[in-house]
Design a protein around this motif. Structure first.
Motif, PDB file in Angstrom:
ATOM      1  N   CYS A  59       0.826  -1.218   0.000  1.00 57.76           N
ATOM      2  CA  CYS A  59       0.000   0.000   0.000  1.00 57.76           C
ATOM      3  C   CYS A  59       0.858   1.265   0.000  1.00 57.76           C
ATOM      4  O   CYS A  59       1.821   1.372   0.745  1.00 57.76           O
ATOM      5  CB  CYS A  59      -0.922  -0.010   1.212  1.00 57.76           C
ATOM      6  N   ILE A  60       0.498   2.241  -0.850  1.00 56.03           N
ATOM      7  CA  ILE A  60       1.218   3.516  -0.896  1.00 56.03           C
ATOM      8  C   ILE A  60       0.374   4.653  -0.319  1.00 56.03           C
ATOM      9  O   ILE A  60       0.693   5.828  -0.500  1.00 56.03           O
ATOM     10  CB  ILE A  60       1.647   3.862  -2.339  1.00 56.03           C
ATOM     11  N   MET A  61      -0.721   4.295   0.358  1.00 54.83           N
ATOM     12  CA  MET A  61      -1.559   5.272   1.053  1.00 54.83           C
ATOM     13  C   MET A  61      -2.067   6.396   0.136  1.00 54.83           C
ATOM     14  O   MET A  61      -2.039   7.569   0.509  1.00 54.83           O
ATOM     15  CB  MET A  61      -0.803   5.849   2.250  1.00 54.83           C
ATOM     16  N   CYS A  62      -2.540   6.020  -1.031  1.00 56.34           N
ATOM     17  CA  CYS A  62      -2.981   7.036  -1.982  1.00 56.34           C
ATOM     18  C   CYS A  62      -4.415   7.491  -1.715  1.00 56.34           C
ATOM     19  O   CYS A  62      -4.813   8.560  -2.156  1.00 56.34           O
ATOM     20  CB  CYS A  62      -2.883   6.487  -3.403  1.00 56.34           C
ATOM     21  N   GLY A  63      -5.188   6.648  -1.013  1.00 52.49           N
ATOM     22  CA  GLY A  63      -6.561   7.041  -0.692  1.00 52.49           C
ATOM     23  C   GLY A  63      -7.584   6.693  -1.757  1.00 52.49           C
ATOM     24  O   GLY A  63      -8.768   6.984  -1.592  1.00 52.49           O
ATOM     25  N   CYS A 117      -8.766   3.827  -2.547  1.00 58.27           N
ATOM     26  CA  CYS A 117      -9.712   2.810  -2.087  1.00 58.27           C
ATOM     27  C   CYS A 117     -10.766   3.397  -1.143  1.00 58.27           C
ATOM     28  O   CYS A 117     -11.962   3.270  -1.373  1.00 58.27           O
ATOM     29  CB  CYS A 117      -8.980   1.657  -1.411  1.00 58.27           C
ATOM     30  N   CYS A 145      -7.699   0.166  -6.412  1.00 55.30           N
ATOM     31  CA  CYS A 145      -6.322   0.122  -5.902  1.00 55.30           C
ATOM     32  C   CYS A 145      -5.288   0.020  -7.030  1.00 55.30           C
ATOM     33  O   CYS A 145      -5.274  -0.930  -7.792  1.00 55.30           O
ATOM     34  CB  CYS A 145      -6.135  -1.049  -4.942  1.00 55.30           C
ATOM     35  N   PRO A 146      -4.398   1.015  -7.123  1.00 54.34           N
ATOM     36  CA  PRO A 146      -3.390   0.995  -8.190  1.00 54.34           C
ATOM     37  C   PRO A 146      -2.316  -0.067  -7.962  1.00 54.34           C
ATOM     38  O   PRO A 146      -1.594  -0.418  -8.884  1.00 54.34           O
ATOM     39  CB  PRO A 146      -2.793   2.402  -8.122  1.00 54.34           C
TER      40      PRO A 146
HETATM   41  S1  SF4 Z   1      -5.929   2.122  -3.109  1.00 58.32           S
HETATM   42 FE1  SF4 Z   1      -5.878   1.898  -0.893  1.00 58.32          FE
HETATM   43  S2  SF4 Z   1      -4.842  -0.089  -0.557  1.00 58.32           S
HETATM   44 FE2  SF4 Z   1      -4.378   0.537  -2.676  1.00 58.32          FE
HETATM   45  S3  SF4 Z   1      -2.450   1.666  -2.525  1.00 58.32           S
HETATM   46 FE3  SF4 Z   1      -4.068   3.222  -2.399  1.00 58.32          FE
HETATM   47  S4  SF4 Z   1      -4.457   3.483  -0.167  1.00 58.32           S
HETATM   48 FE4  SF4 Z   1      -3.266   1.559  -0.445  1.00 58.32          FE
END
Ligand code: SF4
Ligand code: FES
Lengths: 234, 142
Positions: A146-150, A152, A212-213
């Motif tokens: 997870c890269i915490m992109c948000g 999801c 989720c990327p």
């Molecule tokens: S979509 Fe969610 S689980 Fe996937 S990398 Fe982004 S924050 Fe992490």
């Protein structure tokens, strides 16, 4: 090819309500959506605001809603989009908009602190390192991508209807520590997740998995948490 | 900072966000759930007429035997069968490893549901008590 880029615009200093503004850009199918945003900002309208840093799918700062679907704009190839001649870009859903495509992610990060995202182990560390077997590592490997992109959490209908829901990202992080063989905090974390705003609000809609990327099967990890909660000894 | 009211935002997101198979499964589950709730009210209302004696109840049942009510019963069966099969799918996702093949589970549920739904349609509209689909099929193949 010519592309119409329909961008969500909101300037807190002058606007009371957001609006859409359309820009025309020349682009190649092999380019990424982020390239188009750059072209607009650098060549047409310097007032456009959006986040990005690495441009290589690692930092997680460029997640946006492209044609109604959350994704990393730096990873999204134009040729892979369903609709290519008009591309609509919105900021991530359900978070307050600071300016244009930039959202305030405070609540997203606060939810991480709730699940104690750090190693809990009161035993003194061994002289070298806390060892983990291959199998033990494999159990948590996917959840560490997870890269915490948000992308999801902001794609989750349960989160839209209830902003207090911890959301897939924070729950995935909880999994990462609960199933870590070096960690002793599983019990207290499961108690936190066993709550109506915890893992039970996951209604298995799978929007997070689609968004989720990093191609993490988030819902699968949450289902493991649900099982852990109902099978634990109290 | 710009913030929509949470309710507005929720509804507009559900409408505007791209829907994948999982989103449709969830939406249908909610809609059929609401339909079943409405049915329970009708059902209780019908049963309540038992308090007025068998005649009142039979009169109501007579109404439900009319073609358009039979059709409604068939649709109701459709709601039940989808809600049941998708419910089983959710249990497999939550307590098995179903998240790994949730799409296949959904397509399977729809295929099985469709067959049972059509079968029930046959029983409702063409089946007689002494001539149900099974014995029809048996006589057809023998
Ligand atoms: S979509 Fe969610 S689980 Fe996937 S990398 Fe982004 S924050 Fe992490
Ligand atoms: S800019 Fe870093 S992930 Fe897209």
């Amino acid at each position: 090819m010519k592309i119409k880029l329909r961008l969500f615009r909101y300037n807190p200093e002058t606007d009371t309500k957001p609006h859409y503004k359309t820009y025309e850009v020349e682009a190649d199918k092999k380019e990424k959506v982020l390239d188009l945003l750059h072209r607009v900002k650098w060549e047409q309208d310097g007032t456009l605001a959006f986040r990005r840093s690495c441009a290589h799918g690692i930092c997680g700062s460029c997640a946006m809603t492209v044609n109604g679907e959350n994704m990393l704009t730096c990873e999204a190839l134009i040729g892979n989009l369903k609709k290519q001649h008009t591309i609509t870009i919105d900021p991530l859903p359900s978070l307050p908009v600071i300016k244009d495509l930039i959202v305030n992610m405070d609540t997203f990060y606060q939810k991480y602190t709730v699940i104690k995202p750090y190693l809990i182990n009161n035993n003194p560390p061994p002289p070298t390192e806390r060892l983990q077997s291959m199998q033990e590592q494999r159990l948590i490997d996917e959840s560490t991508w997870c890269i915490m992109c948000g992308a999801c959490s902001t794609s989750c209908p349960s989160n839209w209807s209830n902003p207090d829901f911890l959301g897939p990202a924070a729950l995935l992080k909880a999994y990462r520590f609960i199933f870590d063989s070096r960690d002793d905090g599983a019990g207290e974390r499961l108690n936190i997740l066993d709550h109506s705003d915890g893992v039970w609000r996951c209604r298995t809609i799978f929007n997070c998995v689609e968004a989720c990327p990093k191609e993490i099967d988030v819902t699968f990890h949450l289902s493991q948490l649900k099982k852990a909660i109902v099978t634990r000894e109290i | 900072m710009y913030e929509k009211s949470p309710t507005n935002e929720w509804i507009s997101n559900v409408v505007r966000y791209r829907k994948f198979s999982g989103s449709w499964a969830w939406l249908l589950h909610r809609i059929t759930g609401l339909g079943l709730t409405v049915y329970v009210l009708v059902h209780i209302n019908t049963l309540a007429s038992l308090q007025e004696g068998p005649e009142a109840f039979n009169a109501k049942m007579q109404v439900f035997m009319q073609p358009h009510w039979l059709f409604a019963a068939w649709i109701l069966f459709g709601l039940v069968i989808y809600h049941t099969l998708n419910g089983i799918r959710i249990v497999i996702i939550d307590f098995g490893r179903g998240a790994k093949y949730h799409k296949q589970l959904l397509y399977g549920a729809i295929a099985v549901g469709l067959v049972v739904f059509l079968w029930m349609g046959y029983i409702i509209f063409f089946g007689h008590s002494d001539h149900d689909f099974l014995s029809y099929a048996v006589s057809f193949f023998s």
